[in-house]
Design a protein around this motif. Structure first.
Motif: not given
Length: 427
Positions: A239-251
């Motif tokens: 559910e958070i995979k493609w949220r822009k605000e989550a990009r940096r945290g995922i990487l």
């Protein structure tokens, strides 16, 4: 009359219990329980339920058995789409239903060649299911034996179909033995067809003999070629995979895990399908300088999945990043997931796009082979083209290919990659 209705009612319930037993035995033969030996007897209750049934009833009993089986083995698709999951199992159960109908319609269980005809029929339906409408080859009967090493050696000759055939042969054979025992109790005369008995035992021992021969032969082979691989799983909630605000945290999470893996000095680090939380080559892509810097500083190859935009088309891709931090080659997924990554027959079924979320990906058309070459630059096109042409790779050079998601259930894809020179496959 009332007694007759009561008897028929009890018979219906008894048959429903039988198909439920068959379905459960099949389900627990697969992961997560992996009690694979149950697959060799799982169809016996279903066969008994089909005896002396009307054609319509034989279809319905088998259909419901298939419905329970596919619901119990593909339940995880609910996390993708509930409506799609329901439609899928309703469709897949048809193969069970038609299988039971044909058996009953032509009395295949009562013939001396049942140990050949019924397994052949089953494999025909499995093969059809694996190819029609682009194919759905999950939970084939032979896959239940993936932990049974002596049996699955047969796959290098027959593919999974030969293993499915063998498992069904034993199901039919054991059913015939039990049926003969019941007949002997009623008629006080025991009969067992020698032909079917001989065929079943011969095929089983032939397969096991070949399997043990292969295992011994392979165990005696010595190879001085090895590669150390680290596999990274970020476990990112969908559910958070493609949220822009989550990009940096995922990487950052993938880089953190990869930094831990570096301590083991791997030759290659692998990230999952679509691990990068961006669409490569799109205008709104955020900087992945941290990834390039990490790779350059550690001089490590990284294979990762990513969604790519190229000439207006979206691709589900695998990309290899060299030690210098540059992307050196792509593989675009060839066999897309129907009703997941694209809509088959879109002119007719386009309305489904408004019912369930379906991607709009384009299929790749190249069997790309990647190259690991210790101490050399991967960007040299001549070397890459040598691998892609299927020529042999020697020394420290290691060629591999990538199967994305359910591509690993289509043996022709694996075969084509190996023919292109791949030393090993990554899923």
């Amino acid at each position: 009359m009332n007694l007759l209705l009561i008897f028929k009612s009890k018979e219906i319930y008894f048959n429903l219990v039988l198909i439920l037993i068959s379905a459960i035995l099949l389900i627990i033969s697969y992961p997560c329980l992996n009690i694979e030996f149950l697959a060799w007897v799982a169809f016996i209750p279903l066969f008994f339920s089909l005896r002396k049934q009307k054609n319509k009833n034989s279809f319905l009993l088998s259909y419901f058995c298939g419905l329970i089986f596919f619901a119990g083995t593909t339940y995880w698709l609910i996390n993708v789409t509930l409506i799609g999951f329901i439609l899928l199992i309703l469709y897949l159960a048809l193969y069970f239903g038609i299988f039971g109908f044909v058996i009953n319609r032509y009395a295949l269980l009562d013939t001396r060649w049942s140990v050949v005809s019924i397994p052949s029929l089953w494999v025909l339906f499995e093969y059809t299911r694996s190819h029609i409408f682009t194919g759905f080859g999950w939970v084939l009967l032979g896959y239940s034996q993936y932990l049974n090493l002596p049996v699955i050696q047969l796959a290098d000759i027959t593919g999974v179909w030969g293993i499915s055939f063998l498992v069904m042969v034993i199901n039919v054979f054991i059913y015939s033995v039990f049926n003969s025992i019941l007949f002997a109790i009623k008629r006080k005369r025991y009969t067992l067809d020698i032909v079917s008995c001989s065929i079943s035992i011969f095929l089983l021992f032939l397969c096991l003999g070949y399997g043990f021969h292969r295992i011994i032969r392979i165990s005696n082979l010595k190879s001085n070629k090895s590669i150390k691989i680290s596999v990274i799983q970020g476990n990112i909630p969908q559910e958070i995979k493609w949220r822009k605000e989550a990009r940096r945290g995922i990487l950052d999470e993938y880089l953190r895990l990869s930094q831990s893996a570096i301590e083991e000095k791997p030759d290659l680090i692998i990230w999952p399908e679509a691990a990068l939380p961006v669409i490569l080559d799109s205008e709104d892509i955020f900087s992945i300088d941290k990834l390039e810097e990490f790779i350059f500083n550690n001089k490590i190859y990284v294979l990762t999945g990513a969604i790519r935009l190229n000439n207006g088309n979206y691709y589900n891709s695998a990309i290899l990043i060299s030690k210098s931090g540059r992307i050196v080659r792509y593989y675009n997924k060839i066999h897309l997931v129907p009703f997941g990554e694209y809509i088959p027959f879109k002119n007719i079924l386009g309305f489904l796009d408004t019912v369930v979320p379906i991607g709009n990906f384009t299929a790749g058309d190249e069997y790309t082979t990647f190259l690991l070459d210790e101490g050399c630059s991967l960007s040299e096109r001549s070397e890459l083209d040598t691998i892609a042409s299927g020529q042999d790779v020697l020394g420290t050079k290691t060629a591999f290919a990538v199967l994305i998601c359910f591509e690993d259930i289509f043996p022709e894809l694996s075969r084509n990659f190996i023919n292109k020179g791949a030393d090993f496959l990554i899923n």
